[in-house]
Design a protein around this motif. Structure first.
Motif, PDB file in Angstrom:
ATOM      1  N   UNK A   1     -60.877 -19.166 -22.392  1.00 52.90           N
ATOM      2  CA  UNK A   1     -60.743 -20.245 -23.364  1.00 52.90           C
ATOM      3  C   UNK A   1     -61.365 -21.555 -22.903  1.00 52.90           C
ATOM      4  N   UNK A   2     -61.740 -21.612 -21.626  1.00 52.91           N
ATOM      5  CA  UNK A   2     -62.293 -22.837 -21.045  1.00 52.91           C
ATOM      6  C   UNK A   2     -63.821 -22.812 -21.026  1.00 52.91           C
ATOM      7  N   UNK A   3     -64.399 -23.993 -21.019  1.00 55.47           N
ATOM      8  CA  UNK A   3     -65.845 -24.173 -20.948  1.00 55.47           C
ATOM      9  C   UNK A   3     -66.327 -23.762 -19.557  1.00 55.47           C
ATOM     10  N   UNK A   4     -67.186 -22.753 -19.458  1.00 59.31           N
ATOM     11  CA  UNK A   4     -67.681 -22.317 -18.142  1.00 59.31           C
ATOM     12  C   UNK A   4     -68.772 -23.259 -17.630  1.00 59.31           C
ATOM     13  N   UNK A   5     -68.333 -24.447 -17.229  1.00 61.67           N
ATOM     14  CA  UNK A   5     -69.278 -25.493 -16.838  1.00 61.67           C
ATOM     15  C   UNK A   5     -68.706 -26.298 -15.678  1.00 61.67           C
ATOM     16  N   UNK A   6     -69.592 -26.882 -14.898  1.00 62.65           N
ATOM     17  CA  UNK A   6     -69.168 -27.803 -13.842  1.00 62.65           C
ATOM     18  C   UNK A   6     -68.613 -29.100 -14.436  1.00 62.65           C
ATOM     19  N   UNK A   7     -68.819 -29.307 -15.731  1.00 63.65           N
ATOM     20  CA  UNK A   7     -68.341 -30.523 -16.401  1.00 63.65           C
ATOM     21  C   UNK A   7     -66.934 -30.370 -16.981  1.00 63.65           C
ATOM     22  N   UNK A   8     -66.360 -29.163 -16.914  1.00 61.56           N
ATOM     23  CA  UNK A   8     -64.975 -28.979 -17.335  1.00 61.56           C
ATOM     24  C   UNK A   8     -64.085 -29.893 -16.503  1.00 61.56           C
ATOM     25  N   UNK A   9     -63.086 -30.527 -17.141  1.00 61.06           N
ATOM     26  CA  UNK A   9     -62.130 -31.339 -16.390  1.00 61.06           C
ATOM     27  C   UNK A   9     -60.721 -30.816 -16.624  1.00 61.06           C
ATOM     28  N   UNK A  10     -59.948 -30.809 -15.549  1.00 60.15           N
ATOM     29  CA  UNK A  10     -58.538 -30.433 -15.617  1.00 60.15           C
ATOM     30  C   UNK A  10     -57.762 -31.524 -14.892  1.00 60.15           C
ATOM     31  N   UNK A  11     -56.859 -32.169 -15.616  1.00 64.64           N
ATOM     32  CA  UNK A  11     -56.042 -33.227 -15.039  1.00 64.64           C
ATOM     33  C   UNK A  11     -54.623 -32.705 -14.923  1.00 64.64           C
ATOM     34  N   UNK A  12     -54.105 -32.678 -13.721  1.00 61.95           N
ATOM     35  CA  UNK A  12     -52.748 -32.196 -13.477  1.00 61.95           C
ATOM     36  C   UNK A  12     -52.039 -33.070 -12.462  1.00 61.95           C
ATOM     37  N   UNK A  13     -50.915 -32.588 -11.982  1.00 60.32           N
ATOM     38  CA  UNK A  13     -50.109 -33.351 -11.017  1.00 60.32           C
ATOM     39  C   UNK A  13     -50.882 -33.651  -9.744  1.00 60.32           C
ATOM     40  N   UNK A  14     -51.783 -32.769  -9.347  1.00 62.24           N
ATOM     41  CA  UNK A  14     -52.536 -32.941  -8.103  1.00 62.24           C
ATOM     42  C   UNK A  14     -53.778 -33.815  -8.277  1.00 62.24           C
ATOM     43  N   UNK A  15     -54.060 -34.247  -9.502  1.00 61.55           N
ATOM     44  CA  UNK A  15     -55.235 -35.085  -9.742  1.00 61.55           C
ATOM     45  C   UNK A  15     -56.206 -34.420 -10.698  1.00 61.55           C
TER      46      UNK A  15
ATOM     47  N   UNK B   1     -59.482 -32.077 -11.440  1.00 59.47           N
ATOM     48  CA  UNK B   1     -60.332 -30.999 -10.944  1.00 59.47           C
ATOM     49  C   UNK B   1     -61.549 -30.942 -11.851  1.00 59.47           C
ATOM     50  N   UNK B   2     -62.727 -30.861 -11.249  1.00 62.09           N
ATOM     51  CA  UNK B   2     -63.968 -30.761 -12.010  1.00 62.09           C
ATOM     52  C   UNK B   2     -64.541 -29.362 -11.848  1.00 62.09           C
ATOM     53  N   UNK B   3     -64.879 -28.746 -12.971  1.00 58.64           N
ATOM     54  CA  UNK B   3     -65.578 -27.477 -12.937  1.00 58.64           C
ATOM     55  C   UNK B   3     -64.708 -26.274 -13.220  1.00 58.64           C
ATOM     56  N   UNK B   4     -65.331 -25.282 -13.813  1.00 48.60           N
ATOM     57  CA  UNK B   4     -64.666 -24.037 -14.192  1.00 48.60           C
ATOM     58  C   UNK B   4     -64.158 -23.279 -12.978  1.00 48.60           C
ATOM     59  N   UNK B   5     -65.026 -23.079 -11.995  1.00 49.64           N
ATOM     60  CA  UNK B   5     -64.654 -22.290 -10.814  1.00 49.64           C
ATOM     61  C   UNK B   5     -63.526 -22.961 -10.030  1.00 49.64           C
ATOM     62  N   UNK B   6     -63.579 -24.276  -9.899  1.00 46.12           N
ATOM     63  CA  UNK B   6     -62.524 -25.001  -9.179  1.00 46.12           C
ATOM     64  C   UNK B   6     -61.198 -24.914  -9.938  1.00 46.12           C
ATOM     65  N   UNK B   7     -61.260 -24.973 -11.264  1.00 48.33           N
ATOM     66  CA  UNK B   7     -60.046 -24.857 -12.078  1.00 48.33           C
ATOM     67  C   UNK B   7     -59.448 -23.464 -11.933  1.00 48.33           C
ATOM     68  N   UNK B   8     -60.289 -22.441 -11.985  1.00 46.86           N
ATOM     69  CA  UNK B   8     -59.819 -21.063 -11.796  1.00 46.86           C
ATOM     70  C   UNK B   8     -59.194 -20.901 -10.403  1.00 46.86           C
ATOM     71  N   UNK B   9     -59.840 -21.442  -9.384  1.00 48.54           N
ATOM     72  CA  UNK B   9     -59.315 -21.344  -8.019  1.00 48.54           C
ATOM     73  C   UNK B   9     -57.945 -22.021  -7.914  1.00 48.54           C
TER      74      UNK B   9
END
Length: 152
Positions: free
Chosen positions: A59-73, A75-83
């Motif tokens: 469901x997420x954009x498979x891009x280095x430009x994906x952003x995920x904002x959570x408690x830890x700060x 995260x940029x990118x699809x692979x980093x978000x998956x990790x």
């Protein structure tokens, strides 16, 4: 002269009907787009609840430009978000059973959607988890994808 009056009368009768048809078409299209996004969220829930984090990420954009904002700060990118998902939820027990409640779904532009919701993870052995999220969606190459996720 009579022909002109008849033409004006017919136009005044049919114009609102044609205009209404256009509005109805736009509403149907919006409903279709709304259904599509809700179906993606349903599929993500099913994938999560089956322990398929890789599929959940579809469901997420498979891009280095994906952003995920959570408690830890941030995260940029699809692979980093998956990790991060795999690190935070390494087992089926830690993943629990996911439930989404969609509180708001708006379309500020034809190719942009904004979702506000609540998530709940039922995890009997380690304790439940819940919170709220906002998702920014873009329609890219005719597919709706989450380009930014803010979850807490």
């Amino acid at each position: 002269m009579n022909r002109i009056i008849v033409a004006v009368l017919l136009t005044s009768i049919w114009w609102p009907v044609l205009g209404q048809h256009t509005i109805e078409s736009e509403q149907k299209e919006l409903s279709k787009e709304r259904r599509t996004i809700l179906q993606i969220l349903e599929r993500q829930t099913a994938d999560w609840n089956s322990g398929r984090v890789d599929k959940f990420m579809n469901g997420y954009w498979p891009s280095d430009s994906l952003t995920f904002v959570g408690k830890a700060g941030i995260t940029y990118g699809y692979e980093a978000t998956l990790a991060n998902y795999k690190k935070r939820y390494p087992t089926r027990v830690s993943m629990g059973t996911l439930k989404f409640d969609i509180l708001q779904l708006d379309f500020p532009a034809p190719d942009v959607a904004y979702v506000i919701g609540r998530f709940h993870l039922t995890r009997p052995k380690i304790g439940d988890a819940d919170g709220y999220f906002t998702l920014l969606w873009r329609k890219l190459n005719n597919h709706w994808l989450i380009v930014s996720d803010h979850s807490n």
